[in-house]
Design a protein around this motif. Structure first.
Motif, mmCIF file in Angstrom:
data_model
loop_
_atom_site.group_PDB
_atom_site.id
_atom_site.type_symbol
_atom_site.label_atom_id
_atom_site.label_comp_id
_atom_site.label_asym_id
_atom_site.label_seq_id
_atom_site.Cartn_x
_atom_site.Cartn_y
_atom_site.Cartn_z
ATOM 1 N N VAL A 33 1.004 -1.262 -0.057
ATOM 2 C CA VAL A 33 -0.003 0.197 -0.143
ATOM 3 C C VAL A 33 0.895 1.155 -0.130
ATOM 4 C CG1 VAL A 33 -1.745 1.165 1.353
ATOM 5 C CG2 VAL A 33 -1.744 -1.171 1.225
ATOM 6 N N ALA B 123 2.462 1.766 -3.506
ATOM 7 C CA ALA B 123 1.422 2.277 -4.398
ATOM 8 C C ALA B 123 1.287 3.761 -4.112
ATOM 9 C CB ALA B 123 0.107 1.536 -4.352
ATOM 10 N N SER C 241 -4.087 -0.190 -5.257
ATOM 11 C CA SER C 241 -2.666 -0.701 -4.883
ATOM 12 C C SER C 241 -2.292 -1.682 -6.073
ATOM 13 C CB SER C 241 -2.644 -1.327 -3.545
ATOM 14 O OG SER C 241 -3.178 -0.518 -2.347
#
Length: 341
Positions: free
Chosen positions: A142, A145, A242
């Motif tokens: 996460v 991303a 993500s």
């Protein structure tokens, strides 16, 4: 010869005992209550204590867990819990900085005024990045991303889902004003412990060529969301973004402004809402047809959907009423500064 008296005998006995104590400090002798019968002491074998184990705060995450499973573990969802009393907004500058746009001060202050006792935070870009690293340290994909998103608006979109997933409360864009307190968003006929998220209709275009102007036939607002932490929709939208961003990153695909609406904006948000509604609909398909021409709130599963007037009053299109309508909760001024960027 004079016999020693009882006092002298007692003194002599004490002296003997003291001498035994000092001259035999490691003696195994035990002194029972009857001093006339001295016997060897019986010593228990030393107790071998096993090393104290730390209580486990959480089981070790297994390597085969998916991102969604990991997010579900890290941020559990409890529909019966209360809505957290947080208000989250994001902007380039905080209100205490001179660079903060004067046009935004009154709308920003309306949230605090309507919600005394709430924690109201306006988070700038640096703080958003720091919070993302802190809250999602157990899901590094996460963070990767988030860092890979090349435009501030993409990160701002992503962050609203992240902060609501982790902490819950209300997210609303900086160019919005609270018209009614959040407690009035849910009608008295609906118990708050049956609602995990409150959303609103953004657009309901009754046009044959609606795709020229909107990304979905019915779009849900993502400029204002109220949620309990860990809600499955938030988990799903974070996972979708993500995975898509990391896939593009691995392929070397550049992102541009056309991705805003689909990748992190109302496109992926609306799709995630429909995904969850179809998960809880007992086999009945939920689509845009369930929400077109709404004039009142609709409670489906743990989702409360407001009509377009809820978060878009005064737009004078698609059936939206004026700001003073009983259903008007939040005013959006549609600054759209991200388009300039």
């Amino acid at each position: 010869m004079r016999q020693p008296g009882p006092r002298r005998i007692a003194i002599a006995l004490v002296v003997c005992l003291v001498m035994i104590y000092f001259f035999y400090p490691n003696s195994d002798l035990d002194f029972p209550s009857n001093p006339t019968s001295v016997r060897p002491a019986v010593r228990e074998p030393p107790i071998q204590k096993s090393p104290r184990k730390r209580p486990k705060t959480q089981p070790i995450l297994k390597h085969y867990q998916t991102l969604r499973e990991n997010l579900e573990y890290q941020f559990p969802y409890d529909i019966s819990g209360m809505f957290p009393t947080y208000i989250w907004q994001t902007w380039k500058f905080s209100p205490n900085q001179d660079e903060f746009d004067e046009r935004l001060r009154e709308p920003e202050a309306s949230w605090t005024g309507m919600h005394p006792g709430f924690i109201h935070e306006v988070i700038d870009d640096k703080m958003a990045a720091a919070l993302t690293r802190h809250l999602f340290s157990s899901t590094p994909e996460v963070i990767e991303a988030y860092n890979a998103l090349p435009l501030p608006i993409l990160k701002a979109d992503f962050f609203r889902y992240l902060i609501l997933l982790a902490r819950g409360g209300i997210y609303s864009d900086i160019d919005t004003a609270a018209l009614k307190p959040a407690k009035e968003w849910i009608p008295s006929t609906v118990s708050p412990d049956t609602v995990g998220m409150v959303i609103g209709i953004e657009s309901d275009p009754d046009l044959d060529d609606w795709e020229k102007y909107y990304v979905r036939r019915i779009q849900f607002c993502q400029w204002t969301i109220r949620a309990k932490p860990g809600h499955p929709i938030l988990r799903e939208v974070v996972a979708r973004i993500s995975e898509e961003v990391l896939s593009r990153k691995s392929l070397g695909t550049l992102l541009d402004v056309n991705d805003v609406l689909e990748l992190t904006g109302p496109g992926v948000w609306t799709d995630s809402v429909y995904w969850w509604l179809n998960q809880i609909s007992n086999g009945q398909k939920v689509s845009w047809e369930n929400f077109t021409a709404m004039r009142d709130r609709k409670h489906i599963g743990d989702i409360l959907v407001l009509p377009i007037t809820g978060f878009s009053p005064g737009v004078r299109t698609m059936g939206a009423e004026d700001d003073d309508h009983p259903m008007a909760m939040v005013k959006h001024y549609f600054e759209g500064s991200w388009r300039e960027e």
